[in-house]
Design an enzyme around this catalytic site. Sequence first.
Site, PDB file in Angstrom:
ATOM      1  CD  GLU A  90       1.857  45.976  33.575  1.00 57.18           C
ATOM      2  OE1 GLU A  90       2.780  45.398  34.171  1.00 57.18           O
ATOM      3  OE2 GLU A  90       0.660  45.724  33.754  1.00 57.18           O
ATOM      4  CB  CYS A 103       9.756  41.730  29.137  1.00 61.06           C
ATOM      5  SG  CYS A 103       8.316  40.640  29.099  1.00 61.06           S
ATOM      6  CB  CYS A 110      -3.874  38.039  27.548  1.00 61.71           C
ATOM      7  SG  CYS A 110      -3.463  36.431  26.821  1.00 61.71           S
ATOM      8  CB  CYS A 114      -2.546  31.375  31.644  1.00 60.96           C
ATOM      9  SG  CYS A 114      -2.237  30.811  29.954  1.00 60.96           S
ATOM     10  CB  CYS A 117      -1.027  35.195  33.337  1.00 62.53           C
ATOM     11  SG  CYS A 117      -0.452  36.654  32.436  1.00 62.53           S
ATOM     12  CB  SER A 189       6.836  33.740  25.507  1.00 61.57           C
ATOM     13  OG  SER A 189       6.154  32.882  26.399  1.00 61.57           O
ATOM     14  CG  LEU A 213       5.006  21.846  28.412  1.00 60.84           C
ATOM     15  CD1 LEU A 213       4.129  21.583  27.206  1.00 60.84           C
ATOM     16  CD2 LEU A 213       6.293  21.021  28.340  1.00 60.84           C
ATOM     17  CG  HIS A 214       3.203  26.728  32.251  1.00 56.69           C
ATOM     18  ND1 HIS A 214       4.455  27.191  32.592  1.00 56.69           N
ATOM     19  CD2 HIS A 214       2.635  27.684  31.465  1.00 56.69           C
ATOM     20  CE1 HIS A 214       4.631  28.393  32.051  1.00 56.69           C
ATOM     21  NE2 HIS A 214       3.554  28.700  31.358  1.00 56.69           N
ATOM     22  CB  CYS A 331       3.316  40.670  32.139  1.00 55.93           C
ATOM     23  SG  CYS A 331       2.678  38.991  32.084  1.00 55.93           S
TER      24      CYS A 331
END
Length: 343
Positions: A90, A103, A110, A114, A117, A189, A213-214, A331
């Site tokens: 995408e 983007c 991935c 996380c 996501c 990122s 970071l989060h 995403c």
Amino acid sequence: MENILDYTLEELSNWMKDNGESAFRAKQVFSWIYKGVWIFEEMKNIPKSIGEKLNNHFYIGIPKIIEKFESDIDGTQKLLLGFKDGNLIESVIMRYKHGNSICISTQVGCRMGCTFCASTLEGRIRNLTSGEILAQIIVAQNQLGERISNVVLMGSGEPLDNYDNVTKFLELVNADYGLNIGQRHITLSTCGIVPRIYELADKESSITLAISLHAYSDEIRKNIMPVANKYTIKEVLDACKYYVDKTGRRITYEYALVSGINDSADDAKSLSKLLRGMLCHVNLIPVNEIKENTLKRPSKKIIEDFESILKDEGIEVTVRREMGNDINAACGQLRRSYIETQK
């Protein structure tokens, strides 16, 4: 067969010479590709004999637009792109007064895991090549009919988990014979793969580094980001300080606000203490709710309060403007929904 978009001008010039042709033909070929001509036979000033050689060795790896959605709210466009091997990615085009941004993805899927996501739910299928990363911008400009001026590597995939291809992409996208997008207009990122941050810093590039970071503590971060089990926040921040020292570039720290996990006033104060004195900017991101987990975004008031505390503590902060809410522009969402419907 090789994807010609993976080649630099120098590499294609050398290929031309090795195959008995003039080196200047390489620049002509790239000129046609960037104009939207993606069939060698249609490149009018390329002799038929050269076109045949190119066809025998290369393909032009422009993905097909499988689906396209455009937001009625802000004009954001989301493209579902398909490569010749059947894999889908995408890209999202965001239109601003100051120019068009895109983007883009760096991997199919991935493996970072996380929890907030959608891209990571089925793991990493494969890396994208440098040319496949570049092709997302080429196809977007072609269908948009306008120049893309800013690039964000924040789609599917972890860019620093595909380091060699991503750094070559940064060379290709900056090339004056192609898209000629300056590095200061590119943001990368990463969830924080520490050794690669040091390597990127040593290149002394001018891109903006954004760190996912989060959380302010390793304990909280481990609950939402598996990479935190390998690299501590201190290790990440030490690498970031090195990056700032080497490049002089301010770092953006992304902070996905998740209700009940990292959105309290104490969380905001602890985050401020962690980042105080650093050349940085915090980008608050209300979490995108996806059906595969139970994470919820905080209320508008909690988001505003969190932002105010950071400002009061002297931290530069913004809340990310949400684009394309009506087309699931986060995403991974479009790819997953398309695959499910095909099943």
